[in-house]
Scaffold this motif. Structure first.
Motif, PDB file in Angstrom:
ATOM      1  N   ASN A  89     -21.121 -94.253  37.500  1.00 50.28           N
ATOM      2  CA  ASN A  89     -20.890 -93.204  36.507  1.00 50.28           C
ATOM      3  C   ASN A  89     -22.093 -92.269  36.383  1.00 50.28           C
ATOM      4  OD1 ASN A  89     -22.571 -95.136  35.388  1.00 50.28           O
ATOM      5  ND2 ASN A  89     -21.845 -94.794  33.297  1.00 50.28           N
ATOM      6  N   ARG A  90     -22.873 -92.147  37.449  1.00 52.20           N
ATOM      7  CA  ARG A  90     -24.044 -91.284  37.440  1.00 52.20           C
ATOM      8  C   ARG A  90     -24.049 -90.367  38.673  1.00 52.20           C
ATOM      9  NH1 ARG A  90     -27.569 -91.665  32.789  1.00 52.20           N
ATOM     10  NH2 ARG A  90     -27.147 -93.696  31.873  1.00 52.20           N
ATOM     11  N   TYR A  91     -24.496 -89.121  38.431  1.00 54.45           N
ATOM     12  CA  TYR A  91     -24.782 -88.214  39.539  1.00 54.45           C
ATOM     13  C   TYR A  91     -26.279 -88.306  39.806  1.00 54.45           C
ATOM     14  CZ  TYR A  91     -20.167 -86.067  39.066  1.00 54.45           C
ATOM     15  OH  TYR A  91     -18.815 -85.852  39.042  1.00 54.45           O
ATOM     16  N   CYS A  92     -26.641 -88.531  41.037  1.00 55.81           N
ATOM     17  CA  CYS A  92     -28.045 -88.740  41.388  1.00 55.81           C
ATOM     18  C   CYS A  92     -28.548 -87.611  42.272  1.00 55.81           C
ATOM     19  CB  CYS A  92     -28.229 -90.067  42.123  1.00 55.81           C
ATOM     20  SG  CYS A  92     -27.735 -91.516  41.140  1.00 55.81           S
ATOM     21  N   ILE A  93     -29.701 -87.041  41.871  1.00 49.81           N
ATOM     22  CA  ILE A  93     -30.404 -86.049  42.694  1.00 49.81           C
ATOM     23  C   ILE A  93     -31.710 -86.708  43.122  1.00 49.81           C
ATOM     24  CG2 ILE A  93     -31.443 -83.757  42.743  1.00 49.81           C
ATOM     25  CD1 ILE A  93     -29.535 -83.016  40.420  1.00 49.81           C
ATOM     26  N   GLN A  94     -31.885 -86.878  44.412  1.00 47.91           N
ATOM     27  CA  GLN A  94     -33.004 -87.669  44.928  1.00 47.91           C
ATOM     28  C   GLN A  94     -33.912 -86.817  45.811  1.00 47.91           C
ATOM     29  OE1 GLN A  94     -32.533 -91.194  47.821  1.00 47.91           O
ATOM     30  NE2 GLN A  94     -32.613 -92.163  45.796  1.00 47.91           N
ATOM     31  N   VAL A  95     -35.230 -86.931  45.557  1.00 50.90           N
ATOM     32  CA  VAL A  95     -36.234 -86.232  46.361  1.00 50.90           C
ATOM     33  C   VAL A  95     -37.186 -87.288  46.915  1.00 50.90           C
ATOM     34  CG1 VAL A  95     -38.085 -84.534  46.381  1.00 50.90           C
ATOM     35  CG2 VAL A  95     -36.074 -84.159  44.931  1.00 50.90           C
ATOM     36  N   ALA A  96     -37.189 -87.434  48.244  1.00 52.51           N
ATOM     37  CA  ALA A  96     -38.033 -88.437  48.904  1.00 52.51           C
ATOM     38  C   ALA A  96     -39.019 -87.731  49.830  1.00 52.51           C
ATOM     39  CB  ALA A  96     -37.179 -89.425  49.685  1.00 52.51           C
ATOM     40  N   ASP A  97     -40.312 -88.094  49.727  1.00 46.81           N
ATOM     41  CA  ASP A  97     -41.323 -87.489  50.604  1.00 46.81           C
ATOM     42  C   ASP A  97     -41.993 -88.566  51.447  1.00 46.81           C
ATOM     43  OD1 ASP A  97     -43.832 -88.531  49.345  1.00 46.81           O
ATOM     44  OD2 ASP A  97     -43.131 -87.373  47.621  1.00 46.81           O
ATOM     45  N   THR A  98     -42.744 -88.131  52.439  1.00 42.86           N
ATOM     46  CA  THR A  98     -43.491 -89.052  53.307  1.00 42.86           C
ATOM     47  C   THR A  98     -44.989 -88.823  53.128  1.00 42.86           C
ATOM     48  OG1 THR A  98     -43.315 -87.477  55.127  1.00 42.86           O
ATOM     49  CG2 THR A  98     -41.642 -89.204  55.019  1.00 42.86           C
ATOM     50  N   ASP A 108     -36.872 -85.197  51.916  1.00 45.26           N
ATOM     51  CA  ASP A 108     -35.407 -85.315  51.911  1.00 45.26           C
ATOM     52  C   ASP A 108     -34.881 -85.075  50.505  1.00 45.26           C
ATOM     53  OD1 ASP A 108     -35.270 -85.975  54.622  1.00 45.26           O
ATOM     54  OD2 ASP A 108     -35.733 -88.081  54.183  1.00 45.26           O
ATOM     55  N   LEU A 109     -33.916 -84.163  50.411  1.00 49.32           N
ATOM     56  CA  LEU A 109     -33.239 -83.869  49.150  1.00 49.32           C
ATOM     57  C   LEU A 109     -31.794 -84.298  49.287  1.00 49.32           C
ATOM     58  CD1 LEU A 109     -33.103 -82.497  46.327  1.00 49.32           C
ATOM     59  CD2 LEU A 109     -32.662 -80.345  47.513  1.00 49.32           C
ATOM     60  N   ALA A 110     -31.293 -85.086  48.322  1.00 49.60           N
ATOM     61  CA  ALA A 110     -29.924 -85.599  48.432  1.00 49.60           C
ATOM     62  C   ALA A 110     -29.232 -85.547  47.081  1.00 49.60           C
ATOM     63  CB  ALA A 110     -29.947 -87.035  48.960  1.00 49.60           C
ATOM     64  N   LEU A 111     -27.910 -85.327  47.131  1.00 47.89           N
ATOM     65  CA  LEU A 111     -27.050 -85.366  45.947  1.00 47.89           C
ATOM     66  C   LEU A 111     -25.920 -86.332  46.226  1.00 47.89           C
ATOM     67  CD1 LEU A 111     -26.023 -84.289  43.180  1.00 47.89           C
ATOM     68  CD2 LEU A 111     -24.850 -82.470  44.450  1.00 47.89           C
ATOM     69  N   PHE A 112     -25.728 -87.304  45.344  1.00 47.05           N
ATOM     70  CA  PHE A 112     -24.650 -88.279  45.538  1.00 47.05           C
ATOM     71  C   PHE A 112     -24.270 -88.876  44.185  1.00 47.05           C
ATOM     72  CE2 PHE A 112     -28.716 -90.349  46.050  1.00 47.05           C
ATOM     73  CZ  PHE A 112     -28.613 -91.519  45.294  1.00 47.05           C
ATOM     74  N   ARG A 113     -23.131 -89.575  44.203  1.00 46.23           N
ATOM     75  CA  ARG A 113     -22.649 -90.237  42.977  1.00 46.23           C
ATOM     76  C   ARG A 113     -22.824 -91.738  43.123  1.00 46.23           C
ATOM     77  NH1 ARG A 113     -17.405 -88.956  39.239  1.00 46.23           N
ATOM     78  NH2 ARG A 113     -17.580 -90.776  37.856  1.00 46.23           N
ATOM     79  N   TYR A 133     -31.625 -81.557  53.604  1.00 42.47           N
ATOM     80  CA  TYR A 133     -30.747 -81.657  52.438  1.00 42.47           C
ATOM     81  C   TYR A 133     -29.471 -82.388  52.825  1.00 42.47           C
ATOM     82  CZ  TYR A 133     -27.434 -80.260  48.802  1.00 42.47           C
ATOM     83  OH  TYR A 133     -26.480 -80.270  47.828  1.00 42.47           O
ATOM     84  N   GLN A 134     -29.143 -83.416  52.033  1.00 42.20           N
ATOM     85  CA  GLN A 134     -27.900 -84.171  52.261  1.00 42.20           C
ATOM     86  C   GLN A 134     -26.983 -83.933  51.074  1.00 42.20           C
ATOM     87  OE1 GLN A 134     -28.468 -88.367  52.860  1.00 42.20           O
ATOM     88  NE2 GLN A 134     -26.279 -88.811  52.873  1.00 42.20           N
ATOM     89  N   PRO A 135     -25.966 -83.045  51.225  1.00 44.36           N
ATOM     90  CA  PRO A 135     -25.075 -82.738  50.099  1.00 44.36           C
ATOM     91  C   PRO A 135     -24.130 -83.896  49.803  1.00 44.36           C
ATOM     92  CG  PRO A 135     -24.308 -81.649  52.067  1.00 44.36           C
ATOM     93  CD  PRO A 135     -25.606 -82.307  52.445  1.00 44.36           C
TER      94      PRO A 135
END
Length: 442
Positions: free
Chosen positions: A356-365, A348-353, A310-312
């Motif tokens: 003007n958008r908040y992005c929640i990203q889920v990446a798998d292998t 990988d789970l990540a939250l970032f801006r 998780y990447q906050p």
């Protein structure tokens, strides 16, 4: 049966569309034709008056009418009949012959018997005239000028017949051209209507196909647990055994839970489609929301031999949304990622801006998704391949996620993960000048 019905609808709509558009084109063509013919007739009238007034003016000024003047004012189809002191002039008797003479005699008979002609109008103290249109029994059509001129002791009367044959010939040709244009436009509009109707019906056909596919797959998914129930109950009735009974009840519990999950997903989709899905917008800290979801799945990832990272975000991410629904979307993405990633892989789970958008990203292998399948993964009951299919997933999760995103005016995107796998990105609007904190509940 259904295809035949849509074909009939397409033919009927094509017919209606062709008839209506062709009728409108016909009205436009008739209006244009009327305006054009009126202009052509007006030009002929103006030319007729110019020649008639020229004749009147010349007769006032000429002391003697010559053959040269007479022929100059009368072309091959026009007729000029001149009388001096009540008797035909010598030139008129010589030049006007045959059908033209018959036309003059018929006209003079008509003038003596007809009482509907306009009253003569005075051009000057020495001249008066009247104008009208007239059709010769032999078929000729004319504009007629009848004028009386006084010059000293002489009184002259002339009849000038201006032929309209050339005008009506041009009008006839023009009507044929306009008719040809109308026929060509009718043919073009029929072809256009056919393809336009086919294109307009395409979403309906596709929706019908999706609906039938949905019913077919839903029926299959519901039939499988029922078959298990039926078989299990039959065994319990015929072969009661403590060991078997326990195993059968465990199997029935699993199938019941699976059926319950499927029904809940279907109800969720139905409510979202009819805009009755319970959504409560409020100010939410995405940092805490994503942290809580991640904690729930860390143990599950370890059990499956998958590394969940998780990447906050490096800043506070406060957003207006329904926390339960957004959590539902994140859970769907994480559950899919963990299900389709083999042991030893990572998620990988990540939250970032991003602007003007908040992005929640889920990446798998995991196995990844082909470009062709990326366009369909949000369809109901769609599972991209056998490797991405299991009894635990019905192919409804991403459909539900997509509907929740629509309600939030958010976007969900899918791309390829570097090195293999899939990356899903949920993009939520960040509050700002054009996105106030207050939103009406849906």
């Amino acid at each position: 049966m259904v295809q035949n019905m849509f074909h009939k609808i397409k033919i009927r709509l094509t017919f209606i569309c062709t008839c209506s558009t062709t009728f409108l084109v016909l009205i436009i063509i008739l209006c244009c034709l009327k305006v054009s013919e009126d202009n052509m007739y007006g030009q002929e009238q103006a030319l007729f008056l110019l020649r008639a007034n020229t004749i009147t003016s010349d007769l006032h000024s000429l002391e003697e009418v010559s053959i040269h003047w007479y022929m100059k004012n009368m072309n091959q189809k026009d007729i000029l009949w001149l009388e001096l002191n009540g008797a035909p002039s010598a030139l008129a008797s010589v030049v006007v012959k045959g059908e033209k003479l018959s036309a003059v005699r018929e006209l003079k008979t008509y003038l003596k018997s007809d009482i509907t002609l306009p009253e003569p109008e005075h051009v000057s103290m020495e001249a008066s005239q009247r104008r009208f249109s007239w059709t010769f029994e032999g078929g000729g059509r004319y504009l007629v000028m009848q004028a009386w001129i006084s010059a000293g002791t002489q009184k002259a009367e002339y009849l000038y017949l201006y032929s309209l044959e050339d005008l009506y010939s041009r009008i006839q040709k023009q009507r044929i051209r306009f008719l040809a244009i109308w026929f060509f436009s009718a043919a073009a509009l029929s072809v256009f209507s056919y393809f336009f109707t086919a294109r307009a019906l395409q979403p309906v056909v596709e929706n019908d196909e999706k609906q039938r596919h949905f019913i077919s797959v839903a029926s299959h998914e519901l039939r499988s647990p029922l078959a298990v129930f039926k078989t299990g109950l039959s065994i319990l009735k015929t072969e009661p055994d403590a060991g078997k009974t326990k195993r059968i009840f465990t199997l029935l519990d699993g199938e019941m839970a699976r059926m319950e999950r499927l029904i809940q997903d279907l109800l969720c989709l139905a409510k979202a489609e009819h805009a009755v899905l319970n959504v409560q917008f409020q100010k939410v800290s995405l940092n805490k929301l994503v942290d809580d979801v991640c904690e729930k799945y860390i143990l599950l990832a370890k059990e499956r031999g998958i590394t969940l990272c998780y990447q906050p975000a490096g800043e506070s991410c406060d957003c207006i949304c329904d926390p339960q629904r957004i959590e539902q979307v994140i859970v769907i993405l994480l559950d899919n990622a963990l299900s389709y990633t083999p042991a030893g892989g990572s998620v990988d789970l990540a939250l970032f801006r991003s602007r003007n958008r908040y992005c929640i990203q889920v990446a798998d292998t995991g196995t990844g998704i082909s470009d062709a399948d990326k366009k369909k993964i949000f369809d109901r009951f769609y599972r991209s391949s056998a490797s991405r299919s299991s009894k635990e997933h019905f192919g409804l999760g991403l459909s539900i996620a997509g509907e929740i995103c629509k309600i939030h005016r958010a976007k969900i995107l899918v791309t390829d993960t570097k090195g293999g796998g899939s990356t899903f990105t949920l993009r939520l609007r960040a509050p700002g000048k054009f996105f106030p904190w207050h939103l009406e509940n849906s």
